[in-house]
Write a protein that holds these residues in place. Structure first.
Motif, mmCIF file in Angstrom:
data_model
loop_
_atom_site.group_PDB
_atom_site.id
_atom_site.type_symbol
_atom_site.label_atom_id
_atom_site.label_comp_id
_atom_site.label_asym_id
_atom_site.label_seq_id
_atom_site.Cartn_x
_atom_site.Cartn_y
_atom_site.Cartn_z
ATOM 1 N N THR A 1 -18.211 64.864 -65.837
ATOM 2 C CA THR A 1 -18.873 64.536 -66.699
ATOM 3 C C THR A 1 -17.922 63.745 -67.946
ATOM 4 O O THR A 1 -17.051 62.826 -68.163
ATOM 5 C CB THR A 1 -17.862 65.849 -67.353
ATOM 6 O OG1 THR A 1 -18.837 65.947 -69.080
ATOM 7 C CG2 THR A 1 -16.446 66.332 -67.678
ATOM 8 N N PRO A 2 -19.099 62.785 -68.525
ATOM 9 C CA PRO A 2 -18.805 62.544 -69.732
ATOM 10 C C PRO A 2 -18.444 62.262 -71.056
ATOM 11 O O PRO A 2 -18.545 62.004 -71.606
ATOM 12 C CB PRO A 2 -20.419 61.463 -69.731
ATOM 13 C CG PRO A 2 -21.063 62.160 -69.850
ATOM 14 C CD PRO A 2 -20.744 63.479 -68.487
ATOM 15 N N MET A 3 -18.392 63.606 -71.084
ATOM 16 C CA MET A 3 -18.107 64.500 -72.263
ATOM 17 C C MET A 3 -16.986 64.296 -73.217
ATOM 18 O O MET A 3 -16.538 64.125 -74.205
ATOM 19 C CB MET A 3 -17.891 65.967 -71.667
ATOM 20 C CG MET A 3 -19.204 66.686 -72.153
ATOM 21 S SD MET A 3 -20.278 65.953 -73.847
ATOM 22 C CE MET A 3 -20.104 67.491 -74.561
ATOM 23 N N GLY A 4 -15.811 63.514 -71.680
ATOM 24 C CA GLY A 4 -14.040 63.048 -72.572
ATOM 25 C C GLY A 4 -14.772 62.339 -73.315
ATOM 26 O O GLY A 4 -14.155 61.842 -74.343
ATOM 27 N N MET A 5 -14.950 61.197 -72.637
ATOM 28 C CA MET A 5 -16.336 60.171 -73.422
ATOM 29 C C MET A 5 -16.696 59.686 -75.091
ATOM 30 O O MET A 5 -16.244 59.838 -75.708
ATOM 31 C CB MET A 5 -16.846 58.883 -72.713
ATOM 32 C CG MET A 5 -17.044 58.014 -72.878
ATOM 33 S SD MET A 5 -17.960 56.760 -72.236
ATOM 34 C CE MET A 5 -17.167 56.889 -70.531
ATOM 35 N N PHE A 6 -17.400 60.928 -75.170
ATOM 36 C CA PHE A 6 -18.565 61.564 -76.300
ATOM 37 C C PHE A 6 -17.029 61.608 -77.246
ATOM 38 O O PHE A 6 -17.143 61.583 -78.722
ATOM 39 C CB PHE A 6 -19.373 62.572 -75.722
ATOM 40 C CG PHE A 6 -20.454 61.705 -75.073
ATOM 41 C CD1 PHE A 6 -20.319 60.442 -74.285
ATOM 42 C CD2 PHE A 6 -21.513 62.437 -73.950
ATOM 43 C CE1 PHE A 6 -21.424 60.059 -73.666
ATOM 44 C CE2 PHE A 6 -22.450 62.192 -73.312
ATOM 45 C CZ PHE A 6 -22.307 60.576 -72.981
ATOM 46 N N ILE A 7 -16.274 62.389 -76.344
ATOM 47 C CA ILE A 7 -15.722 63.484 -77.642
ATOM 48 C C ILE A 7 -14.348 62.443 -77.800
ATOM 49 O O ILE A 7 -14.204 62.378 -79.635
ATOM 50 C CB ILE A 7 -14.613 64.764 -76.891
ATOM 51 C CG1 ILE A 7 -15.498 65.767 -77.057
ATOM 52 C CG2 ILE A 7 -13.426 65.050 -77.632
ATOM 53 C CD1 ILE A 7 -14.711 66.779 -76.270
ATOM 54 N N ALA A 8 -14.217 60.904 -77.241
ATOM 55 C CA ALA A 8 -13.456 60.026 -78.105
ATOM 56 C C ALA A 8 -13.976 59.112 -79.062
ATOM 57 O O ALA A 8 -13.470 58.837 -79.261
ATOM 58 C CB ALA A 8 -12.821 59.322 -76.846
ATOM 59 N N ALA A 9 -15.293 59.000 -78.263
ATOM 60 C CA ALA A 9 -16.033 58.351 -79.245
ATOM 61 C C ALA A 9 -16.392 59.056 -80.425
ATOM 62 O O ALA A 9 -16.058 58.281 -81.722
ATOM 63 C CB ALA A 9 -17.297 58.183 -78.521
ATOM 64 N N ALA A 10 -16.736 60.806 -80.776
ATOM 65 C CA ALA A 10 -16.560 61.449 -81.701
ATOM 66 C C ALA A 10 -14.915 60.701 -82.785
ATOM 67 O O ALA A 10 -15.422 60.124 -83.926
ATOM 68 C CB ALA A 10 -17.054 62.489 -81.901
ATOM 69 N N ALA A 11 -14.385 61.247 -82.120
ATOM 70 C CA ALA A 11 -12.744 60.530 -82.694
ATOM 71 C C ALA A 11 -12.580 59.473 -83.495
ATOM 72 O O ALA A 11 -11.854 59.061 -84.482
ATOM 73 C CB ALA A 11 -12.109 61.231 -82.133
ATOM 74 N N PHE A 12 -13.248 58.143 -82.394
ATOM 75 C CA PHE A 12 -13.432 57.185 -83.142
ATOM 76 C C PHE A 12 -13.977 56.931 -84.463
ATOM 77 O O PHE A 12 -13.594 56.294 -84.685
ATOM 78 C CB PHE A 12 -13.520 56.185 -82.187
ATOM 79 C CG PHE A 12 -13.868 54.479 -82.155
ATOM 80 C CD1 PHE A 12 -13.115 53.903 -82.250
ATOM 81 C CD2 PHE A 12 -14.510 53.977 -82.757
ATOM 82 C CE1 PHE A 12 -12.739 52.401 -82.156
ATOM 83 C CE2 PHE A 12 -14.962 52.770 -82.966
ATOM 84 C CZ PHE A 12 -14.199 51.830 -82.784
ATOM 85 N N VAL A 13 -14.859 57.398 -84.063
ATOM 86 C CA VAL A 13 -16.160 57.480 -85.785
ATOM 87 C C VAL A 13 -14.862 58.285 -86.718
ATOM 88 O O VAL A 13 -15.824 57.114 -87.624
ATOM 89 C CB VAL A 13 -17.294 57.796 -85.009
ATOM 90 C CG1 VAL A 13 -17.935 58.055 -86.709
ATOM 91 C CG2 VAL A 13 -18.045 57.051 -84.045
ATOM 92 N N ALA B 1 -10.155 54.922 -76.622
ATOM 93 C CA ALA B 1 -10.847 54.655 -78.193
ATOM 94 C C ALA B 1 -9.303 53.564 -78.983
ATOM 95 O O ALA B 1 -9.730 53.200 -79.749
ATOM 96 C CB ALA B 1 -11.172 56.001 -78.450
ATOM 97 N N GLY B 2 -8.095 54.531 -78.483
ATOM 98 C CA GLY B 2 -7.179 53.961 -79.835
ATOM 99 C C GLY B 2 -7.268 52.041 -79.070
ATOM 100 O O GLY B 2 -6.952 51.261 -80.040
#
Lengths: 675, 185
Positions: free
Chosen positions: A604-616, A166-167
């Motif tokens: 699990t895709p949750m890691g990706m989702f969590i990073a996406a939320a951090a990105f937002v 995400a960074g």
């Protein structure tokens, strides 16, 4: 800058009219859209949607959602290589500008763009190219080297990777919208304060590093626990491979240094968005506080990068000299000496601040002293080679290139550790040449050696040696051609980050030579990409059937190549350093192992989702869209809670399946040993 | 996931958090005199008020410990009672802190006033942010214990929450000492 509409409007009038970024941005935007449309048209015309969806599903199911550290490692390396290429293109622009911009010519970039380019270059190379390759390598091999099936917290590992990714994405967004920081890679205040940098560049920089930095910190904790808690039975600390020791040193540094970065960036961000006065030049702020804090992280960071590279060389030199590593114990103590001292030298980055003679003397002496454990390591590697049966394979070439350049660069560092000398060369190209010698000749060569060395373990085939050597020669020649002129220019008084200089300085010739050097490095990169493509094409001829292509010494070579998802069908018991080598020497017949069910984490895709939320959250704060930031924060919290409620996170690979995989490997191994 | 990995990992995380607070403390130490003509610490804080805050937090740490002891005896009702008391004490602490912040801002002494106040709000506010995260964690934890009872993971999480809460307690003792007590001198 309160709404998304202003966000778009902001782009139009932010730059000077002739600025290259004003051209790059629409071009990138149009190119992205055009490529997308062409892809959609082609897929529809040739009726290949099913095929495209199949590929998408494969990538999603086998890679993006995977918690296997080997796959996460490969993803780290892919992101890091893309960022490396971006960083190199920045380097080419810097060299082109400085080779041309003298006298009446103003070169190819406007001053503002030039500042953005060198700031982006440093940020990308340190945080995404070097850190990404390092974490990639750690993910690929640390569990294998310690005889473990996984890392301590597989899901956290996925979160770390996605925060890193995400960074990386965030730092490329200014290619399309917004701008890069024009403040150098460490964004010193007060220049990086809101008063002198009112645009969004510094905010992009802050949130990029904040997100990727938290990822690094979490990854550091994860591997620290992995190394302490998950070593194979019998592998005492003093039986660990030196690569693992080096990584452990780097991880301890990460745990101590990265929180400082997090706090420092947060304070700079508070200055910029909340009107605080930590680092402003009025209202009682103290800009030097920032410079102390950032280097209290920054200097350990240098060793976070170099220690794993040292570890790679320790494995490579021992393997390709067919000898056990010389001076194992002193290697370990040297690592911890470096770890300890690396927190006592940060002030040498700003001797000229005026802290006084006593303070400067202390930090100068500490800086000189840190060369001692480093010297111990260099001598140990050389003594390992002494009377060894040396194979000059590509990883070994990288080592030899490293030892020559790194030693010279290190001596330049000791030279500058004398404050009186530092005052002469502070902020000059001499310094720039010094740290590039350490980062390219040290870190990058080490990571290239490691990637070549462990490539077969991950992909099941070796990289082409001939093209690898071409790449090496281009890199070493190109590197020397690019940076020796900078040492000289530094002595001639050329300071860093010049977008223009007077013709009467007589510097242009040397700058042109440096530019030629970068072109040669680019040729080296071309050979590396060619090597990768060619090796994939010829993968059957270069297949590693035995799992032990280099006659290796450590546990990872005892399993098949590519390593199975569970790494070890039976967890090995360790009795000695270089356990695999010792086993190979013993005449004891291998007993047929009894396989058991192995549980591995579910995708699990949750890691990706969590990073996406951090990105937002980060992206919203950059543009001051507070509602979006709040939404991102709530999403982040909800996602973490959902994940914490999920107790069904593991799947079983049955004993029968393990036996099938292992039997197939043993058959291949026999075939490989006969051939 | 085995217990010892989580426990060790959580301790390492707490140590990194400790470094984060150390950076903020160091910044406060450097900036605490930089009032830029604004009020210094000695004119701003009310010690009795902060003492009550401190006692609330210390008591909440004690009740969190009692919850963990009740969990050892697998007494669900007691665990939930003690955790609820912990939660309420935490909320009261946070409420008092926000009240203090609001009155400072109201008097014109916000974080924008001086370097000293920036450092003060950030250091104390970061602690408050941690407390908020802890309270959120506590709510989820209580819900999990009500629904699932004492499973391996809920007990583990309860123990980790205890560590986190005690850690914040210790950080607060340092804040109380360095910011409030020494500021009053």
């Amino acid at each position: 800058m309160n709404t998304a509409i202003n966000l778009i409007a902001h782009v139009g009038h932010h730059h000077e009219p002739f600025d290259i970024t004003a051209i790059i941005m629409p071009v990138m935007l149009v190119a992205t859209v055009v490529v997308g449309i062409i892809a959609i048209i082609l897929l529809t015309i040739f009726k290949r949607w099913g095929w495209a969806i199949g590929i998408g599903k494969y990538i999603w199911g086998n890679w993006l959602t995977s918690l296997d550290p080997k796959k996460i490692g490969v993803m780290y390396i892919i992101v890091a290589v893309l960022m490396l290429l971006r960083g190199v293109s920045d380097a080419v622009m810097i060299r082109a500008q400085q080779a041309l911009s003298t006298g009446d010519s103003s070169g190819v970039l406007s001053p503002d763009t030039f500042q953005q380019v060198f700031s982006a270059h440093g940020t990308i190379m340190i945080f995404f190219a070097a850190m990404g390759l390092m974490f990639g390598l750690i993910n690929l091999v640390v569990p294998l080297l310690i005889g473990a099936r996984d890392v301590a917290f597989p899901f956290l590992n996925s979160v770390s990777f996605w925060l890193f990714a995400a960074g990386a994405v965030m730092f490329n967004i200014p290619l399309l919208v917004g701008d890069f920081p024009a403040t150098g890679w460490l964004a010193y205040p007060p220049l990086s304060g809101i008063e002198y940098s009112p645009g969004v560049g510094v905010d992009f920089w802050i949130w990029t590093l904040q997100i990727a930095g938290v990822g690094s910190l979490l990854s550091g904790i994860n591997f620290l626990v992995t190394i302490f808690k998950m070593r194979a039975p019998g592998m005492t600390m003093m039986k660990m491979p030196v690569f693992v020791w080096s990584v452990l040193g780097a991880l301890v540094l990460i745990a101590f240094a990265f929180p400082i970065l997090t706090a420092t960036l947060a304070m700079l961000s508070l200055d910029r968005t909340m009107g605080m006065h930590f680092f402003t030049s009025d209202f009682g702020g103290n800009p030097m506080m920032y410079i102390n804090l950032i280097w209290a992280w920054g200097h350990p960071e240098v060793y976070i990068l170099i220690l794993p590279a040292f570890g790679v060389f320790s494995e490579v030199v021992a393997t390709f000299s067919r000898k056990r590593l010389f001076g194992y114990t002193s290697m370990v103590w040297a690592i911890w000496g470096i770890v300890f001292l690396s927190f006592l030298v940060w002030l040498h980055h700003f001797f000229t601040m005026g802290a006084g003679a006593d303070v400067n003397a202390f930090f100068g002496i500490m800086t000189a002293v840190i060369a001692v454990p480093t010297g111990v390591k260099v001598f140990n590697w050389l003594f390992t080679m002494f009377r060894g049966r040396i194979t000059l394979s590509t990883p070994m070439m990288w080592f030899l290139g490293f030892v020559a350049t790194f030693t010279v660069g290190g001596m330049a560092g000791v030279l500058m550790s004398v404050p009186a000398i530092d005052f002469q060369v502070h902020n000059s190209l001499f310094l720039v040449a010094h740290f590039h010698t350490m980062i390219i000749g040290g870190v990058l060569f080490g990571l290239f050696a490691g990637l070549t060395y462990w490539f077969p373990k991950i992909f099941g085939f070796r990289l082409n040696e001939r093209l690898g050597k071409y790449a090496f020669w281009c890199w070493i020649v190109g590197f020397l051609t690019a940076f020796i002129p900078l040492y000289i220019l530094g002595f001639m008084g050329a300071t860093r980050r010049l977008d223009h200089y007077d013709a009467s300085m007589g510097w242009q010739g040397l700058f042109i030579v440096a530019g030629v050097g970068v072109a040669i490095i680019c040729l080296g990169i071309f050979f590396q990409l060619l090597q990768l493509g060619y090796s994939i094409w010829k993968r059957r001829e270069n297949a590693d059937l035995t799992g032990d292509p280099w006659n290796g010494r450590t546990l990872e070579w005892s399993v098949s190549s590519p390593a199975p998802e569970y790494n070890f069908a039976v967890i090995p018991t360790v009795h000695a350093r270089d356990q695999f080598w010792v086993s190979k020497q013993s005449s004891a017949k291998p007993v047929k192992p009894r396989y058991t069910d192995i549980s591995v984490p579910k995708n699990t895709p949750m890691g990706m989702f969590i990073a996406a939320a951090a990105f937002v959250i980060g992206f919203a704060i950059i543009w001051h869209v507070w509602i979006a930031a709040l939404v991102g924060l709530i999403a982040l919290i909800v996602l973490i809670i959902i994940r914490s409620l999920d107790e069904d996170t593991e799947k079983i690979i049955t004993a029968a399946e393990v036996e099938r995989i292992e039997t197939a490997f043993l058959a291949r191994k026999k075939q490989g040993q006969l051939a | 996931m085995s217990d010892s990995k989580v426990t060790f990992g959580f301790w390492v995380y707490l140590m990194t958090d400790c470094v984060l607070f150390a950076s903020l403390f160091a910044t406060y130490a450097v900036l605490h005199g930089n009032t830029f003509g604004g009020p210094p610490a000695s004119e701003l804080f009310s010690l009795p008020f902060v003492l009550i805050e401190t006692l609330l937090l210390l008591t909440s740490s004690f009740t969190a410990g009692l919850a963990l002891l009740a969990a050892r005896r697998a007494n669900k009702a007691q665990v939930i009672t003690w955790l609820t008391i912990t939660f309420l004490l935490g909320v009261a602490f946070l409420g008092m802190e926000l009240n203090e912040f609001a009155s400072l801002v109201h008097e014109g002494n916000s974080w924008q006033r001086s370097g000293f106040l920036s450092a003060f709000f950030t250091l104390v506010g970061t602690h408050g942010l941690h407390i908020s995260v802890g309270l959120l964690w506590l709510m989820v934890l209580v819900a999990q214990i009500i629904r699932r009872g004492f499973t391996k993971s809920t007990v583990q999480r309860l123990a980790m929450f205890g560590l986190f809460w005690h850690f914040l307690d210790i950080v607060w003792i340092f804040i109380f000492t360095f910011v409030y007590l020494m500021g009053a001198i």
